[in-house]
Motif scaffolding. Structure first.
Motif, short mmCIF file in Angstrom:
data_model
loop_
_atom_site.label_atom_id
_atom_site.label_comp_id
_atom_site.label_asym_id
_atom_site.label_seq_id
_atom_site.Cartn_x
_atom_site.Cartn_y
_atom_site.Cartn_z
N HIS A 263 11.61 0.08 9.39
CA HIS A 263 12.87 -0.12 9.00
C HIS A 263 13.99 -0.67 10.17
CE1 HIS A 263 13.36 1.30 4.81
NE2 HIS A 263 12.53 2.18 5.25
N LEU A 264 13.71 -0.24 11.24
CA LEU A 264 14.70 -0.47 12.42
C LEU A 264 14.36 -1.94 12.73
CD1 LEU A 264 14.37 2.46 14.98
CD2 LEU A 264 16.36 1.58 13.80
N SER A 265 12.90 -2.37 12.58
CA SER A 265 12.75 -3.73 13.19
C SER A 265 13.17 -4.82 11.92
CB SER A 265 11.11 -3.71 12.90
OG SER A 265 10.18 -2.95 13.79
N ARG A 266 13.41 -4.20 10.79
CA ARG A 266 14.14 -5.15 9.65
C ARG A 266 15.53 -5.31 10.08
NH1 ARG A 266 13.62 -3.40 3.76
NH2 ARG A 266 15.35 -1.61 4.68
N GLU A 267 16.16 -4.24 10.45
CA GLU A 267 17.63 -4.11 10.61
C GLU A 267 17.92 -5.40 12.06
OE1 GLU A 267 20.21 -2.68 9.56
OE2 GLU A 267 19.17 -1.90 7.68
N LEU A 268 16.88 -5.37 12.81
CA LEU A 268 17.19 -6.09 14.04
C LEU A 268 16.62 -7.55 13.87
CD1 LEU A 268 16.75 -3.51 16.84
CD2 LEU A 268 18.86 -4.33 15.88
N GLY A 269 16.30 -7.70 12.71
CA GLY A 269 15.88 -9.22 12.31
C GLY A 269 14.69 -9.57 12.45
N GLY A 270 13.60 -8.64 12.43
CA GLY A 270 12.45 -8.79 12.07
C GLY A 270 11.91 -9.04 10.83
N ASN A 271 10.49 -9.49 10.66
CA ASN A 271 10.11 -9.45 9.18
C ASN A 271 10.13 -8.23 8.53
OD1 ASN A 271 9.93 -12.08 9.21
ND2 ASN A 271 7.73 -12.44 9.48
N ASP A 272 10.12 -7.91 7.33
CA ASP A 272 10.03 -6.62 6.65
C ASP A 272 8.71 -6.40 6.55
OD1 ASP A 272 10.61 -4.73 5.01
OD2 ASP A 272 11.27 -5.57 3.42
N LEU A 273 8.43 -5.38 7.37
CA LEU A 273 6.97 -4.83 7.12
C LEU A 273 7.13 -3.55 6.63
CD1 LEU A 273 5.88 -5.80 10.67
CD2 LEU A 273 5.53 -7.05 8.70
N THR A 274 8.21 -3.03 5.97
CA THR A 274 8.24 -1.84 5.38
C THR A 274 6.98 -1.83 3.94
OG1 THR A 274 10.03 -2.42 4.12
CG2 THR A 274 10.65 -1.25 5.87
N PRO A 275 7.06 -2.71 3.22
CA PRO A 275 5.84 -2.69 2.52
C PRO A 275 4.74 -2.14 3.05
CG PRO A 275 6.94 -4.72 1.86
CD PRO A 275 7.33 -4.01 3.36
N TYR A 276 4.33 -2.56 4.18
CA TYR A 276 2.82 -1.81 4.76
C TYR A 276 2.92 -0.68 5.14
CZ TYR A 276 1.60 -6.69 5.47
OH TYR A 276 1.27 -8.00 5.26
N THR A 277 4.17 0.16 5.70
CA THR A 277 4.37 1.24 6.07
C THR A 277 4.57 2.25 5.06
OG1 THR A 277 6.69 0.85 6.60
CG2 THR A 277 4.95 1.03 8.49
N ARG A 278 5.06 1.65 3.97
CA ARG A 278 4.98 2.36 2.58
C ARG A 278 3.82 2.55 2.03
NH1 ARG A 278 8.50 5.86 0.34
NH2 ARG A 278 6.47 7.09 0.32
N ARG A 279 2.83 1.54 2.02
CA ARG A 279 1.52 1.62 1.50
C ARG A 279 0.78 2.73 2.26
NH1 ARG A 279 -3.00 -3.07 2.43
NH2 ARG A 279 -4.60 -2.21 1.26
N PHE A 280 1.03 2.79 3.58
CA PHE A 280 0.42 3.65 4.30
C PHE A 280 0.62 5.13 3.94
CE2 PHE A 280 -0.55 6.67 7.78
CZ PHE A 280 -1.69 6.47 7.77
N LEU A 281 2.09 5.63 3.94
CA LEU A 281 2.36 6.70 3.33
C LEU A 281 1.92 7.12 2.21
CD1 LEU A 281 6.25 6.75 4.55
CD2 LEU A 281 4.33 8.21 5.50
N ASP A 282 1.99 6.06 1.10
CA ASP A 282 1.27 6.49 -0.16
C ASP A 282 -0.12 6.87 -0.16
OD1 ASP A 282 3.89 5.97 -1.34
OD2 ASP A 282 3.39 3.83 -2.06
N TRP A 283 -0.89 6.21 0.65
CA TRP A 283 -2.17 6.49 0.90
C TRP A 283 -2.32 8.02 1.66
CZ3 TRP A 283 -5.12 7.31 5.32
CH2 TRP A 283 -6.46 7.19 5.14
N GLN A 284 -1.67 8.01 2.70
CA GLN A 284 -1.71 9.06 3.57
C GLN A 284 -1.30 10.68 2.95
OE1 GLN A 284 0.89 9.94 6.72
NE2 GLN A 284 -0.73 10.39 8.28
N GLN A 285 -0.45 10.42 1.90
CA GLN A 285 0.20 11.86 1.38
C GLN A 285 0.35 12.71 2.58
OE1 GLN A 285 -2.58 13.08 -1.74
NE2 GLN A 285 -3.09 10.66 -2.03
N PRO A 286 1.28 12.31 3.32
CA PRO A 286 1.61 13.52 4.43
C PRO A 286 2.42 14.60 3.77
CG PRO A 286 3.31 11.50 4.43
CD PRO A 286 2.07 11.19 3.45
#
Length: 352
Positions: A263-286
């Motif tokens: 999220h921070l990376s996107r806020e500061l102009g980076g490509n939106d990688l939240t779908p990747y980290t969201r996908r991991f959380l969905d798999w990890q089930q923390p």
């Protein structure tokens, strides 16, 4: 049999092989074995048969061992046994155990030889490789420690077969992180059904994840530059661990922390990688988070190892495999935190 060379003074080898523990040996004749008390008794017996220690010291499982009190007890046991300067310490356990054992080796007699046998996925991919050792303080995680590389590391995938699924998924956070910051091929492989002990290709994927860290620390042992990139997701993660008294495990916290960093990376102009980290959380089930207060978390983040006199620095991503280090304004941290927290949710029934 993958063998990964880690540069440094001296260099050392990480062996990734089924049955590696049974075939391991050390040249030193006087050995102290530090063991996670929660391990199956059979694993300690295998280590004792391989290394023939004159002293075996059991320590509490997890971060409960990374305290000044436990460290002092270990050092006293080594002194009482008259372990000499040409003796060695071997750590057998998860990342917390190897952190403690390595720091004990670095501290005792100003440094004796150290070897590592990690028994968790998190330990193999991250904690046992790279020479970072240490313990926690009430004020924060890993605030006391030393760079003390092991003489060798043995990663035996057979030791992972009995890990509870949740513990295995916790460790996968570090392997997935290596995919985000360096080797995107790991992203799909880590989430594949084949990424399980005993499955074809598991050992190679494990070795490839370890190789990412080995390459980085070979070039930057003492974190003067790119080694900081290995902390992607860890600034918030360590704060979450602290405010929950480790009720949220390191691996789960890193999963959450990577999503925040995206999220921070996107806020500061980076490509939106939240779908990747969201996908991991969905798999990890923390484990679900309790209600979190930004100001309390921020107080811990301000003591993060990457912080300097000018403020808190975060590892962010321009894109996959394009990490960078950036000071982030507090207002940006707050905005991203609110969005992140609304996505990951909290459990009102949880408290720590």
């Amino acid at each position: 049999m993958p063998q990964i060379e880690v540069g440094g003074t001296p260099p050392y080898t990480v062996t990734v092989e089924a049955g590696a523990l049974a075939r391991a040996s050390v040249p030193e004749s006087r050995v102290a074995l530090i063991v996670d008390a929660g391990l199956p008794a059979e694993w300690a017996k295998r280590a004792q048969a391989a290394f023939k220690p004159e002293l075996t010291i059991e320590v509490p499982s997890g971060d409960a061992c990374k305290t000044l009190e436990v460290l002092g007890g270990v050092l006293s046991r080594l002194a009482q046994a008259n372990l000499p300067r040409d003796g060695t310490v071997i750590g057998l356990g998860g990342g917390a155990t190897t952190d403690l054992a390595g720091f004990a080796a670095a501290s005792y007699l100003r440094g004796v030889a150290y070897y590592s046998v990690p028994t968790t996925l998190l330990g193999m991919v991250d904690a046992a490789v790279g020479g970072k050792t240490g313990i926690n303080l009430p004020e924060g995680k890993n605030l006391v420690g030393a760079f003390w590389p092991p003489r060798a590391v043995w990663c035996d995938p057979e030791l992972l077969a009995s890990l509870p699924p949740a513990v295995f998924r916790e460790g996968a956070a570090e392997a997935y992180k290596h995919g985000l910051i360096s080797d995107p091929s790991l992203i799909d492989r880590v989430l594949s059904p084949e990424f399980r002990p005993g499955q074809e290709g598991f050992t190679q994927t494990l070795a490839d994840a370890i190789a990412v860290k080995a390459g980085v620390v070979s070039r930057d042992l003492t974190e003067q530059g790119e080694r900081a990139y290995l902390n992607f997701g860890h600034t918030l993660a360590h704060a979450i661990e602290a405010v929950t008294n480790h009720g949220i495990s390191h691996g789960d916290a890193v999963g959450y922390g990577m999503h925040y960093a995206a999220h921070l990376s996107r806020e500061l102009g980076g490509n939106d990688l939240t779908p990747y980290t969201r996908r991991f959380l969905d798999w990890q089930q923390p484990r679900a988070l309790p209600p979190l207060d930004f100001d309390k978390l921020n107080a811990y983040m301000a003591r993060d190892k990457k912080a300097d006199s000018l403020g808190v620095r975060f590892v962010l991503l321009h894109d996959l495999a394009r990490p960078y280090l950036e000071r982030v304004p507090e207002e940006t941290l707050r905005v991203a935190f609110d969005v992140w927290q609304s996505e990951v949710g909290v459990s009102r029934s949880l408290s720590f």
